[in-house]
Scaffold this motif. Structure first.
Motif, short mmCIF file in Angstrom:
data_model
loop_
_atom_site.label_atom_id
_atom_site.label_comp_id
_atom_site.label_asym_id
_atom_site.label_seq_id
_atom_site.Cartn_x
_atom_site.Cartn_y
_atom_site.Cartn_z
N ILE A 16 44.44 40.92 59.15
CA ILE A 16 43.33 40.75 58.19
C ILE A 16 43.08 42.06 57.45
O ILE A 16 42.94 42.09 56.22
CB ILE A 16 42.05 40.29 58.91
CG1 ILE A 16 42.19 38.85 59.40
CG2 ILE A 16 40.83 40.40 57.98
CD1 ILE A 16 41.02 38.36 60.23
N ASP A 19 45.94 42.79 54.97
CA ASP A 19 45.93 41.96 53.78
C ASP A 19 44.73 42.25 52.89
O ASP A 19 44.83 42.18 51.66
CB ASP A 19 45.94 40.47 54.15
CG ASP A 19 46.58 39.64 53.05
OD1 ASP A 19 47.81 39.66 52.94
OD2 ASP A 19 45.82 39.02 52.29
N PHE A 20 43.60 42.59 53.50
CA PHE A 20 42.44 43.00 52.71
C PHE A 20 42.77 44.25 51.89
O PHE A 20 42.49 44.31 50.69
CB PHE A 20 41.23 43.26 53.60
CG PHE A 20 40.08 43.89 52.87
CD1 PHE A 20 39.27 43.14 52.02
CD2 PHE A 20 39.81 45.25 53.00
CE1 PHE A 20 38.21 43.71 51.32
CE2 PHE A 20 38.76 45.84 52.30
CZ PHE A 20 37.97 45.06 51.47
N TYR A 23 45.07 43.66 48.98
CA TYR A 23 44.36 43.13 47.81
C TYR A 23 43.41 44.16 47.21
O TYR A 23 43.42 44.41 46.00
CB TYR A 23 43.57 41.88 48.21
CG TYR A 23 42.47 41.49 47.25
CD1 TYR A 23 42.74 40.90 46.03
CD2 TYR A 23 41.12 41.73 47.57
CE1 TYR A 23 41.73 40.54 45.15
CE2 TYR A 23 40.10 41.38 46.70
CZ TYR A 23 40.41 40.78 45.49
OH TYR A 23 39.39 40.44 44.62
N PHE A 24 42.59 44.77 48.04
CA PHE A 24 41.47 45.57 47.56
C PHE A 24 41.93 46.86 46.89
O PHE A 24 41.37 47.27 45.86
CB PHE A 24 40.53 45.91 48.72
CG PHE A 24 39.26 46.59 48.28
CD1 PHE A 24 38.22 45.86 47.72
CD2 PHE A 24 39.12 47.97 48.40
CE1 PHE A 24 37.05 46.48 47.30
CE2 PHE A 24 37.95 48.60 47.98
CZ PHE A 24 36.92 47.84 47.43
N SER A 64 38.23 35.53 46.87
CA SER A 64 39.33 36.37 47.33
C SER A 64 39.20 36.70 48.81
O SER A 64 40.21 36.84 49.51
CB SER A 64 39.40 37.66 46.50
OG SER A 64 39.72 37.37 45.15
N MET A 65 37.98 36.83 49.30
CA MET A 65 37.79 37.12 50.72
C MET A 65 38.23 35.94 51.59
O MET A 65 38.80 36.12 52.67
CB MET A 65 36.32 37.47 51.00
CG MET A 65 35.89 38.81 50.40
SD MET A 65 36.89 40.23 50.95
CE MET A 65 38.08 40.36 49.61
N VAL A 68 41.95 36.15 51.71
CA VAL A 68 42.41 37.16 52.67
C VAL A 68 42.53 36.55 54.07
O VAL A 68 43.53 36.75 54.78
CB VAL A 68 41.46 38.37 52.69
CG1 VAL A 68 41.71 39.25 53.91
CG2 VAL A 68 41.63 39.20 51.42
N TYR A 148 43.29 37.18 43.80
CA TYR A 148 43.24 36.39 45.03
C TYR A 148 42.21 35.27 44.96
O TYR A 148 41.89 34.65 45.97
CB TYR A 148 42.86 37.29 46.20
CG TYR A 148 43.99 37.83 47.04
CD1 TYR A 148 45.27 37.98 46.52
CD2 TYR A 148 43.79 38.21 48.37
CE1 TYR A 148 46.29 38.50 47.29
CE2 TYR A 148 44.80 38.72 49.15
CZ TYR A 148 46.05 38.87 48.60
OH TYR A 148 47.06 39.38 49.38
#
Length: 529
Positions: A16, A19-20, A23-24, A64-65, A68, A148
């Motif tokens: 997690i 992948d966060f 993206y972030f 997007s969250m 994730v 995302y």
């Protein structure tokens, strides 16, 4: 079992986090760099004519969250699949050699581009779109945070490409890392909003098969074209590449910085024609008897900010002598039964798809039938409403609704000369793309002003353009009853003011234009034929 359980939770937590950050970091960096720090200097390269609302950016981030978490769940499955021998993510380059290492990268990127194109086309099917892909297309002006922003079902579809690849292809860990990094960087780039490539990019045979930000931005804007992710091949082979793409790219990359910084929105208006696509159904509409053509009712259509969908209610009805004074919906189903027809929320769940509003329902208060429906513009003031029924929605009926003049801010307004206190012009205000647009329709000239004035004091593309027909304001967004944050041009002196509008009453419109710390306020009156 307990140690295994703890191990899985530990791995899942790490996946997690990874992948966060995947993206972030790219999305956040792109947003800070281009949407905040470099925004002013790159305004001329911003593809669309307005900025999204802050609430839309938060909407993208929230979805997007959830993506994730879904991507991380699939990632945990990949970890377990590799651990138990279902996938082969190897660590020794020599096991397959460097040639295979680079070949595997090409195969992964090529397969993903193909997978994305065809699943993307499938998600645009009318039966699928509103349940799977609609969330992503709520971002009609995408930002990096939209990379995302998927409905959970779409997130699963997007994530499945990795286990599919690993089922058939041994992959080195570094090649997998490069592929995933390339994937997110291209994704963020596609939703950047700014075109960064040079003007000659799509003319160069070595590069013109790559997608650009403009290419994917047009997909968010027009919906039914430009489905490709990395490359243009599938769009060109399947005839889904928008024919306006090269023209749009050249227009964006040819803009001059000094000209667009002040006049960008107005220039874009003059380069475009007023089309049904640009209209908004918001406002009051007259419905008619399909047999006699007589007016039946006045209805209001509006956007529900919470559900991000379009709804409608019946404001008033034109009653026949046998219908009583306040008819109720005796044939309506469920909660609608025996409700007064006036005030009835009879239209709901429509969302914009290209130049139509689809996926909604319309209730016929007379029969109590609920139809699956779509809405589109037949002209600037005429809506077509088509309701489907029967098995598999094989049958339909279509109605024409006409806009009620003098409802809300849309309509024809008289501007007043402040010096002589006389009508100076008729201007038409319309709401398009949820923005307020204004056009000069008629001038009332004094003898010394001639018969056919042009905008002598205007700069750039607007210079010497006829004042009649001039689109002199654009980009105003509604907030709490005010229309804010748009430019308005004074054709008399060529000055562009940032302004806001609000209605004092149904027939009086207040306009305040700002120039630095100073402002001036005007009052416009609704024109009544």
């Amino acid at each position: 079992m307990e140690p295994l359980h703890n191990e899985l939770l530990s791995v899942y937590g790490k996946v997690i986090l990874i992948d966060f950050l995947r993206y972030f970091i790219p999305a956040g960096t792109a947003f800070l760099l281009f949407w905040i720090f470099l925004k002013k200097g790159l305004t001329h390269r911003f593809i669309q004519s307005r900025w999204p609302r802050t609430s839309r950016l938060w909407f993208e981030f929230r979805y997007s969250m959830s993506t994730v978490l879904i991507f991380a769940t699939i990632g945990l499955g990949v970890h377990l699949g590799n651990k138990h021998g279902y996938f082969h993510i190897y660590g020794d380059i020599q096991e397959y050699g460097w040639i295979y290492f680079f070949l595997s990268l090409v195969l992964m990127i090529g397969f993903h581009d193909t997978y994305f194109y065809w699943t993307h086309r499938w998600m645009h099917h009318p039966r699928i779109y509103k349940y799977v892909h609609k969330v992503h297309h709520m971002s009609t002006i995408p930002s990096p945070w939209a990379a995302y922003s998927f409905h959970p079902i779409e997130a699963v579809i997007q994530a499945l490409v990795l286990p599919i690849i690993l089922t058939f292809l041994p992959v080195h860990g570094l090649a997998l890392f490069i592929f995933l990094t390339y994937m997110i960087l291209r994704n963020v780039h596609g939703h950047l909003g700014f075109e960064l490539f040079p003007k000659g990019f799509i003319k160069n045979k070595w590069f013109n098969w790559h997608t650009t930000t403009t290419h994917h931005n047009m997909h968010h804007h027009y919906f039914n074209c430009n489905y490709g992710l990395y490359f243009l091949w599938w769009d060109k082979w399947m005839k889904t590449n928008d024919e306006r793409y090269e023209e749009q790219f050249q227009e964006v990359t040819s803009r001059k910085k000094t000209e667009l910084a002040k006049y960008k929105v107005l220039i874009l208006l003059l380069l475009s024609t007023v089309s049904a696509y640009g209209q908004s159904p918001e406002g009051k509409w007259m419905t008619f008897n399909e047999t006699t053509g007589a007016p039946l009712s006045v209805i209001s259509i509006y956007e529900n900010a919470e559900t991000q969908s379009w709804e409608g209610k019946i404001d008033s009805i034109i009653l026949q002598s046998n219908q009583g004074e306040n008819p109720i919906c005796t044939n309506c189903p469920g909660d609608f039964k025996n409700k007064p027809v006036v005030g009835l929320p009879f239209l709901w769940s429509f969302s914009k798809s290209g130049n139509e509003w689809t996926g909604g329902k319309v209730l016929d208060p007379e029969s109590g039938t609920v139809y699956s429906s779509k809405i589109w513009f037949e002209g600037p003031d005429e809506l077509r409403v088509r309701g489907y029924g029967g098995p598999f929605d094989l049958f339909y009926r279509t109605q024409n609704w006409r806009r009620v003049e003098g409802s809300g801010i849309s309509g024809l307004w008289e501007t007043i000369d402040e010096r002589y206190q006389m009508v100076k012009a008729h201007v038409r205000l319309q709401v398009k793309h949820d923005e307020l647009v204004g056009t000069v329709e008629k001038l009332f000239l004094l003898p010394h002003e001639g018969n056919y004035p042009v905008c002598v004091e205007c700069e750039g593309y607007l210079k010497d353009k006829p004042v009649v027909g001039l689109k002199f304001m654009y980009g105003f967004q509604e907030n709490g009853g005010n229309w804010n944050n748009g430019p308005i041009l004074d054709p008399a002196n060529g000055t562009v003011y940032w302004a806001k509008f609000w209605m004092e009453n149904d027939d009086t419109l207040m306009i305040r234009g700002y120039l630095g710390p100073f402002y001036r306020t005007q009052k416009w009156k609704r024109y009544k034929h």
